[in-house]
Design an enzyme around this catalytic site. Structure first.
Site, short mmCIF file in Angstrom:
data_model
loop_
_atom_site.label_atom_id
_atom_site.label_comp_id
_atom_site.label_asym_id
_atom_site.label_seq_id
_atom_site.Cartn_x
_atom_site.Cartn_y
_atom_site.Cartn_z
N CYS A 51 0.85 -1.18 0.00
CA CYS A 51 0.00 0.00 0.00
C CYS A 51 0.89 1.24 0.00
O CYS A 51 2.10 1.13 -0.06
CB CYS A 51 -0.89 -0.01 1.22
SG CYS A 51 0.09 -0.25 2.69
N CYS A 99 -1.90 -8.88 -2.25
CA CYS A 99 -1.70 -10.20 -2.88
C CYS A 99 -0.58 -10.08 -3.91
O CYS A 99 0.27 -10.96 -4.05
CB CYS A 99 -2.97 -10.66 -3.57
SG CYS A 99 -4.38 -10.75 -2.47
N ASP A 101 1.22 23.18 -32.11
CA ASP A 101 2.20 23.47 -33.14
C ASP A 101 1.39 23.78 -34.40
O ASP A 101 0.32 23.21 -34.61
CB ASP A 101 3.08 22.23 -33.35
CG ASP A 101 4.12 22.48 -34.41
OD1 ASP A 101 4.75 23.55 -34.36
OD2 ASP A 101 4.30 21.61 -35.28
N ASP A 115 8.67 18.15 -32.43
CA ASP A 115 8.34 18.92 -31.23
C ASP A 115 8.74 18.22 -29.96
O ASP A 115 8.25 18.55 -28.88
CB ASP A 115 6.82 19.16 -31.18
CG ASP A 115 6.30 19.61 -32.51
OD1 ASP A 115 6.89 20.53 -33.07
OD2 ASP A 115 5.31 19.03 -32.98
#
Lengths: 866, 156
Positions: free
Chosen positions: A27, A115, A553, A759
């Site tokens: 977790c 698990c 662009d 780009d």
């Protein structure tokens, strides 16, 4: 973003980046432990752990620390980190070291991220295993191991010993992963069948246990009738009250130890890893009820029993998990649909004969025959024939696309009317479909930053809940008779405290919270894929929703990117209009400039025959020159004319007028005299204006960035509906990233939309990079989002989808947390029986998954023309 | 075929549940199951008491067959129901004849009720409370939903 973090931490250090597979995490608390541990290490600039993909990305100064040092620090924190190489290699770590092999196992029986951690930790401990990465969403384990040390059977045995199911999956990427998925689906179905059988067993015992011991008149009649039967059959004396306890014991024991064995197994494996999970809470809760009842049956005979509590609780949890699995299965529908698209066979030309072969056997270079109605089996380029092809399943584009010789076709699309032959260029795991599936799977397994919130809360939940349950038990035991004498319901304080404590233990299980984000991400990314919007990670999906500025662009993004000739006009009468154009076009034939291509294309289209050129020379930054038909021809910009000493001032107004319309004007001189101008313009894509309008309605500031001069740029921007003050003109490609950074400096969350090739730095600099028009090249590295086709409306779809997904996640959090925060006090005050708490817990998970499934109803606001 | 089997099984379960419910309800109407004590077979228990003609400070039980260690309990008659307990004697498992149960106080009703209770809690301690019938270990014996008890006339 790691890059940003590196710069923030230490702008002058040359940082290296390493990616590790981490096992042992359950977790967010584990995430926090690892990140904090590493943050304290000298030389570590940033550490970022993804719980879902179980990856740790570390930026570090190689002069101070190395990869083994980082792995050792993680190990000291109680986890196992396996270096996966650099960040890019983490994506494509197919190449393994000498003596190592990799296998993908389909895993069944996982309920939550703990698990996942248990399996990874188990596999990591098997000698010869160098890496084990479990994907909870895809229910797979990818294991890198040394076949000389450990066999596949031993790996599977290890997983089975850990309490889960495992089957070998063929490489999931091959041929769209169909066969691999079949194996996994079978394994999942087996697991579901097993769970269903356990449910039938537990329900058929728990319901009678509940009815015969709790529901009048059954609880009065059945024990007496049974006691009478026992007395008449076996003799002796039978107290119906005790008989009722025996009935409970006999009915609840198989439920507790057969159907409930999985919770004990999960509890045990979690304990071994010093962790807590749902199994911990269920095993503790049911054991408390069951073993207390056992004591009340044989020793504390005057006390009541609660066998039905344990049995019903287990039944409800299994039922809830089955419902959850069914709902969760639907969150992966999009990927199943994608997999189902793959063609099974292909008709290829081999030895001059057309033969049907399985699609897996198609090799790159094969010529494939596609007849009307056929599915295009793999990616390739048409070599003969033409047709229209329905690409909607991959691009979301509903109108069939015309395909001619030289055009690219994508595997899994459907040929409509014509027939054609194409040469296969990408097969197996390289096809666009296989890449899309891989990309979506990876995105679905990735963690959105918003999940940290859930992980953080979940991490404290299990220990906090156990503590809370103990406190509740103690309060009811010692203070209950004084504080709530009327609430004991006729039970002794001990029994009431036990019931209340168990209810708290069960109601507080944070399953729903853990499901809130990943299920929504799964549905959201899947929905994106259906619409031709490939979202590469949960982080990209989340970041996109914050977008409040978007930079397009110009060339190739807002516009088609292919300039066309719009006007050509001679200067004076010295040369005719066609003659001047003929000379200019002839000269341009030798040029590689994109504008030259437009002029030559126009000449071809209008049937102008072009003479040869001698003495051709390009003048960088100016234009070209050469001899055509023995005449000296120059073509270029104003600077070229100036250099040649040619006066064009009489036509300056016309030139400026054309430039004001966004056109590029090229000037020509023949034999030292001005000859004419040719205007070329890149035209706006059909949907650009609609997309820009919609984005502005959504409150997003729209910018255009281009290397063009301001006049040209503003003209195109005006056509697209972008205001002049939002035009970033005359920006050199290498400065585009800096312009994006400037916008970010104003506090804007910037999305950059480009073609993903020119780009790249700007796409990387932006908060979210959107690469357009991927076609078959969906694996392009740049950009958090890849659009399958050149349609700006998909940018709108991406932002809308992201916003919808995050809204859904937030709603899921409200639901899950609201459930826990309401449920715990209700249970602690003694208003909730434990088995009802179990039912409520199961239903809360189902409701969160169902809530995520509502995302499947998402529809882009800009509908494609039918 | 498989579908028919599933439907068949489901129908069977529903039918069984309905039958069990109806049967239970009919049984519940016919008998008071709430107050049934320790159940024994008829042949394993017996209680024979003649009408009493003695001084009134004891009750003579002609024969008792105790399925387990038990208590002979004498109650005053309260409108046909066991009233105040006036006598108590522990008998061991097995058959006994001519057992005398001494009474703690004089009999004030024309009849007394003699009942046989189990001794199942702490042995030798009579643990029975009518108000906590279910939780009392020393409940009276029952045969076929009838308490093993006898109403006996006592000469005053």
């Amino acid at each position: 973003m790691e890059n940003t973090m590196v710069r923030e931490h230490s702008p002058d250090v040359s940082a290296s980046e390493a990616v590790f597979g981490v096992t042992g995490m359950t977790c967010a608390s584990c995430v926090a432990v690892i990140e904090k541990t590493l943050a304290r290490m000298p030389g570590v600039l940033s550490a970022n752990v993804n719980l879902a993909s179980e990856r740790l990305t570390v930026s570090y100064d190689p002069a101070q620390i190395d990869e083994p040092g980082i792995a050792a620090a993680v190990k000291a924190a109680g986890y196992v980190a396996t270096p996966l190489g650099g960040p890019s290699s983490a994506q494509t770590h197919g190449a393994t070291g000498t003596g190592s092999a990799r296998i993908t196992l389909g895993i069944t029986g996982m309920t939550c991220s703990s698990c996942q951690a248990v399996i990874e930790r188990t596999l990591a401990k098997v000698p010869g295993v160098s890496e084990a990465v479990v994907n909870l969403a895809a229910e797979t384990a990818t294991v890198t191991f040394d076949p000389g040390v450990v066999s596949v059977d031993e790996l599977i045995g290890g997983v089975i010993d850990a309490g889960y199911g495992a089957v070998v999956l063929p490489d999931a990427e091959e041929a769209g992963g169909e066969s691999g998925r079949d194996v996994q689906r079978e394994a999942q179905e087996r697991h579901t069948r097993h769970q269903r059988n356990l449910l039938i067993l537990s329900a058929s015992l728990a319901i009678p246990a509940f009815v015969f011991t709790m529901v009048p008149p059954f609880m009065d009649v059945i024990p007496v009738v049974f006691a009478t039967w026992l007395a008449n059959t076996f003799g002796g004396a039978w107290d119906p009250h005790m008989v009722m306890k025996y009935i409970g014991l006999v009915l609840a024991t198989p439920v507790q130890f057969i159907a409930g064995a999985q919770f004990y197994r999960g509890f045990w494996h979690a304990i071994k890893q010093r962790m807590g999970n749902m199994d911990t809470l269920i095993a503790l809760g049911t054991s408390a009820a069951y073993f207390y009842s056992l004591a009340a049956t044989f020793w504390l005979v005057e006390e009541p029993v609660f066998y039905e509590v344990a049995a019903m609780l287990i039944t409800f949890v299994i039922f809830g998990k089955l419902l959850e699995a069914r709902a969760k299965g639907r969150t992966g529908d999009a990927i199943k649909k994608l997999m189902g698209l793959a063609a099974k066979t292909a008709r290829v030309v081999r030895g001059g004969v057309e033969t049907d072969i399985p699609v897996e056997q198609v090799a790159a270079g094969d010529v494939v025959v596609v007849r009307p109605g056929d599915k295009v089996p793999v990616d390739g380029v048409i070599v003969e024939g033409s047709s229209s092809v329905d690409e909607s399943m991959l691009t979301g584009e509903s109108i069939p696309v015309e395909k001619h010789e030289g055009d690219t076709v994508i595997g899994a699309t459907i040929n409509k009317l014509g027939s054609f032959k194409f040469r296969a260029t990408k097969v197996g795991k390289d096809t666009a479909l296989a890449q899309i599936i891989k990309l979506v799977e990876e995105a679905q397994g990735s963690k959105a930053p918003i999940q940290r919130f859930a992980d953080y809360i979940s991490s404290y939940f299990v220990p906090a809940v156990v503590l809370l349950a103990i406190v509740t038990f103690a309060v009811w035991l010692f203070l209950g008779p004084t504080l709530f004498p009327d609430a004991l319901d006729g039970f002794t304080p001990f029994v009431k405290a036990l019931l209340v404590g168990t209810a708290v233990l069960v109601i507080a299980c944070p399953c729903a919270l853990g499901l809130a984000t990943p299920t929504a991400i799964m549905v959201g990314t899947g929905k994106g894929a259906e619409n031709g919007v490939l979202i590469k990670s949960g982080e990209a999906l989340e970041t996109t929703h914050k977008t409040n500025a978007i930079v397009f662009d110009k060339t190739g993004t807002l516009t088609h990117g292919k300039p066309v000739v719009t006007e050509y006009e001679p200067f004076g009468d010295a040369l005719g209009r066609e003659e001047f154009f003929r000379l200019a076009a002839a000269l341009e034939r030798s040029s590689e400039h994109p504008l030259a291509e437009a002029i030559v294309n126009h000449a071809k289209e209008t049937g102008v025959e072009l003479p040869g050129v001698s003495g051709f020379a390009a003048v960088p930054g100016h234009g070209v020159e050469g001899l055509v038909d023995g005449r000296s021809v120059v073509l270029g910009n104003r600077k070229l004319m100036g250099r040649e000493g040619i006066d064009i001032s009489p036509w300056a107004a016309r030139i400026e007028q054309l430039e004001g319309e966004g056109k590029t004007v090229m000037l020509t001189a023949v034999d030292g005299a001005p000859a004419g101008l040719i205007a070329v313009a890149d035209t706006l894509k059909e949907n650009s204006r609609e997309a820009v309008e919609r984005l502005r309605e959504m409150g997003v500031e729209v910018y255009m960035i281009t290397g063009d001069n301001r006049l040209t740029a503003e003209a195109i921007a005006a056509q697209a509906g972008i205001p002049a003050d939002h035009v970033l003109a005359e920006v050199l490609p290498e400065h585009k990233a800096a312009e994006v950074a400037k916008l970010q400096g104003r506090g804007l969350s910037v999305a950059m939309v480009g073609d993903g090739i020119n780009d790249t730095p700007a796409l990387a600099q932006a908060d979210i990079g959107i690469a357009m028009g991927a076609g078959t090249d969906v694996a392009m590295e740049t950009g958090g989002i890849v659009l399958m086709k050149d349609d700006l409306r998909d940018v709108v779809t991406a932002i809308e989808l992201s916003r919808a997904t995050i809204r859904r996640i937030r709603w899921n959090f409200v639901w899950a947390l609201g459930y826990n925060s309401l449920g715990i006090p209700i249970a602690a005050l003694g208003f909730l029986r434990p088995e009802l708490a179990g039912g409520a817990m199961a239903l809360s998970s189902v409701s969160v998954v169902t809530s995520s499934l509502l995302l499947r109803r998402f529809k882009p606001s800009l509908r494609k023309a039918a | 075929m498989r579908r028919f089997a599933i439907y068949g099984a489901a129908a069977l379960v529903i039918a069984l549940a309905v039958w069990l419910t109806l049967w239970t309800l009919s049984q519940a109407r016919a008998n008071d199951f709430m107050m049934v004590g320790v159940v024994v077979a008829g042949e394993n228990v017996a209680l024979e008491v003649e009408d009493q003609a003695g001084s009134g400070d004891s009750i003579a039980v002609s024969r008792v067959l105790a399925p387990d260690d038990s208590w002979l309990v004498v109650h005053l008659d309260d409108d046909g129901m066991p009233g105040k307990r006036v006598g108590l004697l522990r008998v061991e498992e097995g058959e006994h004849e001519g057992v005398i149960v001494n009474l703690d106080e004089p009999v004030t009703t024309p009849n007394v009720i003699v009942a046989l209770h189990a001794d199942r809690g702490q042995r030798g301690t009579f643990e029975f409370d009518m108000d906590a019938f279910m939780r009392s270990p020393d409940k009276p014996y029952f045969v076929d939903f009838e308490e093993v008890a006898a109403a006996v006339a006592v000469a005053q």
